[in-house]
Design a protein around this motif. Structure first.
Motif, PDB file in Angstrom:
ATOM      1  N   TRP A 106       0.864  -1.178   0.026  1.00  0.00           N
ATOM      2  CA  TRP A 106       0.256   0.023  -0.069  1.00  0.00           C
ATOM      3  C   TRP A 106       0.880   1.380   0.016  1.00  0.00           C
ATOM      4  N   GLU A 107       1.981   1.010   0.858  1.00  0.00           N
ATOM      5  CA  GLU A 107       2.844   2.353   0.729  1.00  0.00           C
ATOM      6  C   GLU A 107       3.545   2.520  -0.432  1.00  0.00           C
ATOM      7  N   GLU A 108       3.796   1.596  -1.146  1.00  0.00           N
ATOM      8  CA  GLU A 108       4.724   1.734  -2.349  1.00  0.00           C
ATOM      9  C   GLU A 108       3.669   2.153  -3.355  1.00  0.00           C
ATOM     10  N   LEU A 153      -7.628   5.924  -7.251  1.00  0.00           N
ATOM     11  CA  LEU A 153      -7.934   4.432  -7.142  1.00  0.00           C
ATOM     12  C   LEU A 153      -8.004   3.622  -8.376  1.00  0.00           C
ATOM     13  N   LYS A 154      -8.215   4.076  -9.447  1.00  0.00           N
ATOM     14  CA  LYS A 154      -8.087   3.556 -10.822  1.00  0.00           C
ATOM     15  C   LYS A 154      -6.606   3.115 -11.190  1.00  0.00           C
ATOM     16  N   ILE A 155      -5.789   4.222 -10.753  1.00  0.00           N
ATOM     17  CA  ILE A 155      -4.292   3.903 -10.705  1.00  0.00           C
ATOM     18  C   ILE A 155      -3.764   2.768 -10.270  1.00  0.00           C
ATOM     19  N   ILE A 156      -4.177   2.924  -8.641  1.00  0.00           N
ATOM     20  CA  ILE A 156      -3.863   1.687  -7.870  1.00  0.00           C
ATOM     21  C   ILE A 156      -4.381   0.552  -8.322  1.00  0.00           C
ATOM     22  N   ARG A 157      -5.654   0.387  -8.781  1.00  0.00           N
ATOM     23  CA  ARG A 157      -6.104  -0.762  -9.262  1.00  0.00           C
ATOM     24  C   ARG A 157      -5.229  -1.322 -10.408  1.00  0.00           C
ATOM     25  N   GLN A 158      -5.021  -0.470 -11.399  1.00  0.00           N
ATOM     26  CA  GLN A 158      -4.238  -0.863 -12.609  1.00  0.00           C
ATOM     27  C   GLN A 158      -2.832  -1.223 -12.126  1.00  0.00           C
ATOM     28  N   LYS A 159      -2.179  -0.819 -11.215  1.00  0.00           N
ATOM     29  CA  LYS A 159      -0.760  -1.335 -10.650  1.00  0.00           C
ATOM     30  C   LYS A 159      -0.990  -2.496 -10.007  1.00  0.00           C
ATOM     31  N   LEU A 160      -2.177  -2.762  -9.598  1.00  0.00           N
ATOM     32  CA  LEU A 160      -2.322  -4.167  -8.734  1.00  0.00           C
ATOM     33  C   LEU A 160      -2.605  -5.306  -9.547  1.00  0.00           C
TER      34      LEU A 160
END
Length: 177
Positions: A106-108, A153-160
């Motif tokens: 999460w921090e990364e 959240l979209k960026i985080i979702r894509q990275k995940l």
């Protein structure tokens, strides 16, 4: 409310926000001190929405420091973990390991977001502010808060999803141990 009562009421929120924005315990502690120095130098007793006002000062201090140390922030290799002081239950070791791994991920992910998006995510999920409180804190419209949160959240979702595909592909490539 006295200065001591104000400090006791908001110190944890300010520190937590500083920590998640800066990802460094010492910087967060220093900035938390600076925030309260700024607050106590002003006529804070006349402020109507004190929590939002304090969080706006906190975010401004954090964003100013991040702008100053942009290159240093990119070079940080280790993320320090923040633990609540009042942990009542003893957790199994595997649960602690999983929590630390999730927190590190999460921090990364947060550190890869632009500052404006990171500020909104931090205030929403770490500071637990409402959309209206975030808007007041950052002095932006509620619609902008919603769009920044959605974009983050979209960026985080894509990275995940990318990380998940990479891990699955890596497992297939090297086989099981």
């Amino acid at each position: 409310m006295t200065e001591r009562e104000l400090f006791d009421s908001y110190n944890k929120d300010v520190y937590k926000t500083c920590f998640y924005m800066l990802r460094n315990a010492q910087d967060a502690e220093d900035l938390c001190h600076d925030v309260f120095v700024t607050i106590f130098r002003q006529d804070w007793s006349r402020i109507e929405h004190i929590r939002s006002w304090i969080m706006r000062i906190t975010m401004n201090h954090c964003l100013n420091l991040l702008r100053k140390n942009q290159t240093q922030r990119q070079k940080q290799s280790e993320v320090q973990m923040f633990h609540e002081q009042n942990t009542a239950t003893v957790k199994p070791v595997d649960a602690i390991v999983m929590e630390k791994a999730a927190a590190k991920e999460w921090e990364e992910l947060l550190s890869q977001l632009p500052d404006k998006l990171m500020a909104v995510v931090t205030l929403r999920y770490i500071g637990e502010l409402s959309m209206a409180e975030i808007a007041e804190t950052l002095k932006i419209p509620v619609g902008t808060v919603k769009s920044r949160l959605h974009k983050a959240l979209k960026i985080i979702r894509q990275k995940l999803e990318h990380n998940k595909r990479y891990l699955v592909k890596g497992e297939n490539q090297f086989g099981a141990y």
